[in-house]
Write a protein that holds these residues in place. Structure first.
Motif, PDB file in Angstrom:
ATOM      1  N   ASN A  25      35.992  50.480  44.385  1.00  9.39           N
ATOM      2  CA  ASN A  25      36.230  49.062  44.106  1.00  9.39           C
ATOM      3  C   ASN A  25      37.107  48.910  42.865  1.00  9.39           C
ATOM      4  O   ASN A  25      37.117  49.757  41.983  1.00  9.39           O
ATOM      5  N   GLY A  26      37.833  47.804  42.827  1.00  5.18           N
ATOM      6  CA  GLY A  26      38.703  47.530  41.683  1.00  5.18           C
ATOM      7  C   GLY A  26      40.019  48.284  41.777  1.00  5.18           C
ATOM      8  O   GLY A  26      40.217  49.151  42.618  1.00  5.18           O
ATOM      9  N   GLU A  35      38.731  45.004  32.345  1.00  6.51           N
ATOM     10  CA  GLU A  35      37.294  45.150  32.141  1.00  6.51           C
ATOM     11  C   GLU A  35      37.006  46.059  30.946  1.00  6.51           C
ATOM     12  O   GLU A  35      36.105  45.787  30.147  1.00  6.51           O
ATOM     13  N   SER A  80      33.723  44.787  38.660  1.00  6.66           N
ATOM     14  CA  SER A  80      34.191  45.386  39.912  1.00  6.66           C
ATOM     15  C   SER A  80      33.368  46.606  40.308  1.00  6.66           C
ATOM     16  O   SER A  80      33.294  46.962  41.487  1.00  6.66           O
ATOM     17  N   ARG A  88      33.670  44.043  48.592  1.00  9.85           N
ATOM     18  CA  ARG A  88      33.424  45.241  47.797  1.00  9.85           C
ATOM     19  C   ARG A  88      32.603  46.251  48.594  1.00  9.85           C
ATOM     20  O   ARG A  88      31.676  45.892  49.305  1.00  9.85           O
ATOM     21  N   THR A 102      42.641  45.720  36.979  1.00  4.76           N
ATOM     22  CA  THR A 102      41.302  45.154  36.821  1.00  4.76           C
ATOM     23  C   THR A 102      40.445  46.026  35.914  1.00  4.76           C
ATOM     24  O   THR A 102      39.772  45.533  35.005  1.00  4.76           O
ATOM     25  N   ARG A 103      40.487  47.334  36.154  1.00  5.56           N
ATOM     26  CA  ARG A 103      39.678  48.246  35.340  1.00  5.56           C
ATOM     27  C   ARG A 103      40.103  48.186  33.874  1.00  5.56           C
ATOM     28  O   ARG A 103      39.284  48.273  32.969  1.00  5.56           O
TER      29      ARG A 103
END
Length: 232
Positions: free
Chosen positions: A47-48, A56, A179, A187, A52-53
């Motif tokens: 996921n992600g 985060e 995520s 997801r 995005t990572r």
């Protein structure tokens, strides 16, 4: 000033938060400069994605009060320990000159975590080699203590740090990786976003806390003796 007192390495964004997020939060609350280095962006996670990572990870760094978060951009599932990878880690250690380095425990179900553990051990050793530093035009740096934190496994801790007051920040930092830990539409179900995973992490931290008479603790392992000036 870029130097830090503690530098924690993880194979992926969120590794350090799981295993040592409370320890880092405890030290930053005391005004101690602490940093994380992610070897990869975790681009192969179910996921992600990389942007995005990274967002985060930046949010988690803010929650923990980090002085810096470094990304070396090694390939996910590609921590092969090449000379280039180790040298890049060595350069960061010499630049930040930490007293303490944290790495994942060498016994973990994820091969990247065990590979990261080995790479950190080699980089910490090489960072102190004077002749090698001179060849690279750098000053050598000897880390005072290397500790290993647990991610997916548990075990007998050599050191347990009380993180009772910091536990809410640890949980918030982990959940910044929405995520990875929060199930939702589109997801994939993974071990991380099942309800049992975060329950396992907190249960482990509660067991360690119980062992030292507190509510929550984080356990660390060391491969070398811990120096003391005396017993009382």
């Amino acid at each position: 000033m870029e130097q830090v007192k503690i530098l924690a390495f993880g194979a992926h964004p969120d590794d350090v938060e799981i295993g040592a997020g409370g320890i880092l939060a405890r030290h930053t609350a005391q005004g101690i400069r602490v940093a994380i280095c992610d070897l990869t962006d975790g681009e192969l996670s179910s996921n992600g994605d990389v942007p995005t990572r990274r967002q985060e990870a930046d949010r988690a760094a803010e929650i923990l009060g980090l002085a810096g978060r470094y990304r070396l951009g090694f390939p996910d599932r590609g921590l092969t320990g090449t000379r280039e990878q180790i040298d890049e880690m060595v350069r960061l250690i010499r630049r930040l000159r930490p007293q303490v380095v944290l790495a994942p425990h060498w016994d973990d179900r994820h091969p990247d975590h065990t590979a990261c553990s080995r790479l950190v051990k080699e980089a910490v050793f090489d960072a102190a080699v004077g002749k090698k530093a001179a060849e690279d035009g750098q000053e050598p740096h000897r880390v005072q203590q290397l500790f290993y934190y647990f991610i997916n496994q548990t075990g007998k801790a050599d050191v347990i740090v009380d993180i009772t007051e910091e536990y809410p920040r640890k949980k918030e930092a982990i959940l910044a990786f929405e995520s990875q830990f929060v199930p939702g539409p589109g997801r994939t179900e993974t071990p991380l976003n099942r309800p049992t995973y975060l329950a396992m992490v907190e249960g482990r931290d509660q067991i360690w806390g119980h062992q030292i008479g507190t509510t929550h603790g984080e356990g660390l392992v060391t491969a070398q003796p811990i120096p003391l000036n005396g017993l009382v």
